[in-house]
Design a protein around this motif. Structure first.
Motif, PDB file in Angstrom:
ATOM      1  N   ARG A 226       0.834  -1.197   0.000  1.00  0.00           N
ATOM      2  CA  ARG A 226       0.000   0.000   0.000  1.00  0.00           C
ATOM      3  C   ARG A 226       0.874   1.253   0.000  1.00  0.00           C
ATOM      4  O   ARG A 226       1.790   1.382   0.804  1.00  0.00           O
ATOM      5  CB  ARG A 226      -0.929   0.005   1.209  1.00  0.00           C
ATOM      6  N   ASP A 242      -2.803 -12.337  -3.834  1.00  0.00           N
ATOM      7  CA  ASP A 242      -3.331 -11.818  -2.564  1.00  0.00           C
ATOM      8  C   ASP A 242      -2.546 -10.624  -2.017  1.00  0.00           C
ATOM      9  O   ASP A 242      -2.703 -10.258  -0.850  1.00  0.00           O
ATOM     10  CB  ASP A 242      -3.371 -12.922  -1.496  1.00  0.00           C
ATOM     11  N   ASP A 244      -1.575  -6.621  -1.571  1.00  0.00           N
ATOM     12  CA  ASP A 244      -2.377  -5.402  -1.484  1.00  0.00           C
ATOM     13  C   ASP A 244      -1.567  -4.233  -2.043  1.00  0.00           C
ATOM     14  O   ASP A 244      -0.602  -3.786  -1.429  1.00  0.00           O
ATOM     15  CB  ASP A 244      -2.767  -5.126  -0.032  1.00  0.00           C
ATOM     16  N   THR A 246      -3.131  -1.344  -2.915  1.00  0.00           N
ATOM     17  CA  THR A 246      -4.007  -0.194  -2.786  1.00  0.00           C
ATOM     18  C   THR A 246      -3.177   1.070  -2.575  1.00  0.00           C
ATOM     19  O   THR A 246      -2.318   1.120  -1.694  1.00  0.00           O
ATOM     20  CB  THR A 246      -4.965  -0.376  -1.595  1.00  0.00           C
ATOM     21  N   GLY A 264      -7.676 -12.178  -5.441  1.00  0.00           N
ATOM     22  CA  GLY A 264      -7.414 -11.539  -4.161  1.00  0.00           C
ATOM     23  C   GLY A 264      -6.399 -10.426  -4.220  1.00  0.00           C
ATOM     24  O   GLY A 264      -6.171  -9.744  -3.206  1.00  0.00           O
ATOM     25  N   THR A 265      -5.786 -10.204  -5.375  1.00  0.00           N
ATOM     26  CA  THR A 265      -4.814  -9.122  -5.522  1.00  0.00           C
ATOM     27  C   THR A 265      -5.564  -7.799  -5.588  1.00  0.00           C
ATOM     28  O   THR A 265      -6.445  -7.625  -6.429  1.00  0.00           O
ATOM     29  CB  THR A 265      -3.979  -9.296  -6.804  1.00  0.00           C
ATOM     30  N   ARG A 266      -5.231  -6.888  -4.703  1.00  0.00           N
ATOM     31  CA  ARG A 266      -5.895  -5.580  -4.685  1.00  0.00           C
ATOM     32  C   ARG A 266      -5.028  -4.563  -5.414  1.00  0.00           C
ATOM     33  O   ARG A 266      -3.858  -4.361  -5.060  1.00  0.00           O
ATOM     34  CB  ARG A 266      -6.165  -5.149  -3.251  1.00  0.00           C
ATOM     35  N   ARG A 273      -7.282  -5.222 -13.850  1.00  0.00           N
ATOM     36  CA  ARG A 273      -6.868  -6.599 -13.589  1.00  0.00           C
ATOM     37  C   ARG A 273      -6.686  -7.316 -14.930  1.00  0.00           C
ATOM     38  O   ARG A 273      -7.604  -7.376 -15.740  1.00  0.00           O
ATOM     39  CB  ARG A 273      -7.926  -7.323 -12.754  1.00  0.00           C
TER      40      ARG A 273
END
Length: 281
Positions: A226, A242, A244, A246, A264-266, A273
């Motif tokens: 993040r 998975d 993150d 963000t 699950g990858t943010r 995506r």
């Protein structure tokens, strides 16, 4: 590239490839070597054998299974349509003297580099923490757009690296401001780091600077990225399952396309995506 008198809520939307308005420049101008990314060798200026006469790719829907993964992770950031339709006024490289075709091929990577800088500069303007340097960002945005509007002769002689260094000075300040308070201090300055194949599963990389880092085949499963600065990071075959991302910034679509991820990858809203990502990764 925007028509006079019109507005675009997000100028970055114009910095995406529109292959229908391009003469297949990336398929001709750029070289590639037989490797895991390309099934054949091709010299710069020689058309790819898969390029059709209508400037479309003959194996576009089968690029990955036929050994042309490199094509699926490339993006000209809108340079192709600009060079084809604006710089050279809609004249195909196939028509006219060979000198004009060579000039078009020389100009294409220059404009591509300028468009990538435009992408970063436009993103910098939407990062609230970077507001103290927004005036400098706008100035460089104008200069970069003016450079991209130049004639073929001017573009061919442009010192892109020198301009990139000027832009990078401001983007570094943007990065420092945006990452401040996110744990992105000296401990997380991984600029240019060689992290090929690194085991970083679950790593806390919040607010990290990963500018230009080599993350080829690194395991970032479940990592916290993040607010990380990912400008120029090599994410080929990086496992982002998975993870993150963000708020990660200066992340481009080609970088994401080159990585592996799952449902699950943010991801930040600036990228999409990839269709080849599976639910499992």
């Amino acid at each position: 590239m925007r028509e006079q008198g019109t507005t675009n809520p997000d100028p970055r939307l114009e910095l995406r490839a529109d292959c229908g308005q391009c003469f297949g420049l990336c398929c001709v101008a750029l070289p590639f070597a037989r490797s895991a990314d390309f099934a054949i060798d091709k010299d710069a200026g020689r058309p790819c054998p898969n390029l059709r006469s209508d400037s479309r790719c003959g194996i576009h829907t089968r690029l990955r299974e036929t050994g042309f993964t490199g094509c699926t992770v490339y993006d000209c950031f809108g340079a192709g349509q600009r060079v084809s339709q604006v710089t050279f006024g809609g004249v195909d490289w196939r028509s006219g003297p060979p000198e004009r075709a060579r000039q078009m091929f020389d100009v294409f990577p220059v404009v591509r580099a300028l468009h990538e800088l435009l992408l970063y500069l436009n993103e910098a303007l939407v990062l609230p923490a970077a507001r103290p340097v927004h005036a400098d960002v706008r100035r460089l945005l104008t200069v970069t757009e003016d450079l991209a509007r130049q004639t073929p002769q001017e573009l061919a002689g442009l010192d892109v690296d020198a301009h990139r260094r000027r832009v990078n000075e401001v983007l570094l300040r943007v990065s420092d401001l945006q990452r401040a308070g996110l744990g992105g201090g000296r401990r997380k300055d991984r600029r240019g780091a060689d992290l090929m194949g690194a085991r970083l599963k679950g790593a806390d990389l919040r607010g990290a600077s990963l500018r230009g880092a080599c993350l080829i085949a690194a395991d970032l499963t479940g990592a916290d990225l993040r607010g990380a600065d990912l400008i120029g990071a090599d994410l080929r075959d990086t496992d982002l399952t998975d993870a993150d991302l963000t708020g990660a910034f200066f992340l481009t679509q080609p970088q994401v396309n080159a990585a592996r991820g799952n449902a699950g990858t943010r991801l930040p809203g600036s990228v999409e995506r990839p269709g080849h990502w599976t639910p499992e990764g």
